[in-house]
Scaffold this motif. Sequence first.
Motif, PDB file in Angstrom:
ATOM      1  N   GLY A  64       0.822  -1.214   0.000  1.00 33.09           N
ATOM      2  CA  GLY A  64       0.000   0.000   0.000  1.00 33.09           C
ATOM      3  C   GLY A  64       0.851   1.258   0.000  1.00 33.09           C
ATOM      4  N   LYS A  65       1.906   1.274   0.816  1.00 40.37           N
ATOM      5  CA  LYS A  65       2.790   2.449   0.850  1.00 40.37           C
ATOM      6  C   LYS A  65       3.540   2.599  -0.466  1.00 40.37           C
ATOM      7  N   ARG A  66       3.945   1.482  -1.059  1.00 45.64           N
ATOM      8  CA  ARG A  66       4.633   1.566  -2.357  1.00 45.64           C
ATOM      9  C   ARG A  66       3.691   2.137  -3.419  1.00 45.64           C
ATOM     10  N   ASN A  67       2.421   1.708  -3.394  1.00 43.37           N
ATOM     11  CA  ASN A  67       1.436   2.239  -4.345  1.00 43.37           C
ATOM     12  C   ASN A  67       1.204   3.725  -4.122  1.00 43.37           C
ATOM     13  N   ARG A  68       1.103   4.122  -2.862  1.00 40.89           N
ATOM     14  CA  ARG A  68       0.886   5.536  -2.557  1.00 40.89           C
ATOM     15  C   ARG A  68       2.089   6.371  -2.989  1.00 40.89           C
ATOM     16  N   MET A  69       3.286   5.902  -2.682  1.00 37.95           N
ATOM     17  CA  MET A  69       4.484   6.660  -3.054  1.00 37.95           C
ATOM     18  C   MET A  69       4.575   6.781  -4.572  1.00 37.95           C
ATOM     19  N   ARG A  70       4.233   5.738  -5.296  1.00 40.76           N
ATOM     20  CA  ARG A  70       4.258   5.792  -6.758  1.00 40.76           C
ATOM     21  C   ARG A  70       3.288   6.862  -7.251  1.00 40.76           C
ATOM     22  N   GLN A  71       2.065   6.899  -6.675  1.00 35.68           N
ATOM     23  CA  GLN A  71       1.087   7.911  -7.077  1.00 35.68           C
ATOM     24  C   GLN A  71       1.602   9.318  -6.773  1.00 35.68           C
ATOM     25  N   LEU A  72       2.143   9.523  -5.580  1.00 37.63           N
ATOM     26  CA  LEU A  72       2.646  10.844  -5.201  1.00 37.63           C
ATOM     27  C   LEU A  72       3.777  11.281  -6.126  1.00 37.63           C
ATOM     28  N   CYS A  73       4.709  10.381  -6.384  1.00 39.40           N
ATOM     29  CA  CYS A  73       5.836  10.725  -7.258  1.00 39.40           C
ATOM     30  C   CYS A  73       5.359  11.023  -8.671  1.00 39.40           C
ATOM     31  N   ASP A  74       4.411  10.246  -9.172  1.00 40.93           N
ATOM     32  CA  ASP A  74       3.870  10.501 -10.512  1.00 40.93           C
ATOM     33  C   ASP A  74       3.205  11.873 -10.581  1.00 40.93           C
ATOM     34  N   LEU A  75       2.402  12.193  -9.568  1.00 41.29           N
ATOM     35  CA  LEU A  75       1.715  13.487  -9.557  1.00 41.29           C
ATOM     36  C   LEU A  75       2.710  14.643  -9.477  1.00 41.29           C
ATOM     37  N   LEU A  76       3.736  14.480  -8.660  1.00 42.40           N
ATOM     38  CA  LEU A  76       4.706  15.546  -8.442  1.00 42.40           C
ATOM     39  C   LEU A  76       5.792  15.583  -9.504  1.00 42.40           C
ATOM     40  N   GLY A  77       5.882  14.536 -10.311  1.00 43.21           N
ATOM     41  CA  GLY A  77       6.898  14.493 -11.355  1.00 43.21           C
ATOM     42  C   GLY A  77       8.298  14.296 -10.817  1.00 43.21           C
ATOM     43  N   VAL A  78       8.420  13.509  -9.740  1.00 45.86           N
ATOM     44  CA  VAL A  78       9.736  13.226  -9.163  1.00 45.86           C
ATOM     45  C   VAL A  78      10.009  11.725  -9.240  1.00 45.86           C
TER      46      VAL A  78
END
Length: 177
Positions: free
Chosen positions: A74-88
């Motif tokens: 779940g944390k890996r999925n969330r971090m992937r979403q956050l990074c995708d949104l932020l472009g990092v």
Amino acid sequence: MPDEIARMFGDSAELLLAFPEHKVALEGGNRDSQNDVFALIRFDGLTCAATIEGKVNEPFGPTVGEWFADPSLGKRNRMRQLCDLLGVEEAPLPHIRYQLMHRTASALIEARRFKTDEAAMLVHSFSPARMWFEDFANFARLLGVEAKPDHSSTVILTSGQRLRLGWATGSGDFLRC
């Protein structure tokens, strides 16, 4: 709208609506990002979806390194979403504050939902010593922005979405009982 928040947008800022304790669903886990305030703001003929994080002396929560240590799926999925949104890149520097990432992601998600011209994540700080400003500045640098107290800066993310980041100093009158 407080003057110090309005100044983040220039002379023509107008508050269209605001919701306290606004929750935005994120991937992974079972907790939404709960923003102190979500606002739609009009300025210079544009509309902005803004999340506003109110602070006095409390920190922005755990760092990415602390939050993402031994991550669940779940944390890996969330971090992937956050990074995708932020472009990092996946899992940014461990000293970045996780709360700044998900509050900013909330603004980006809501900007898409409401089809606004830009998103903004603003810190409304009532700390006379500007506690935790350096954490905010580190996060802003991650996104390619140089943070200055009582100013906002904009960046165009890799998605093409326009993001405004700002640190507004609130009146010390609100700290007196």
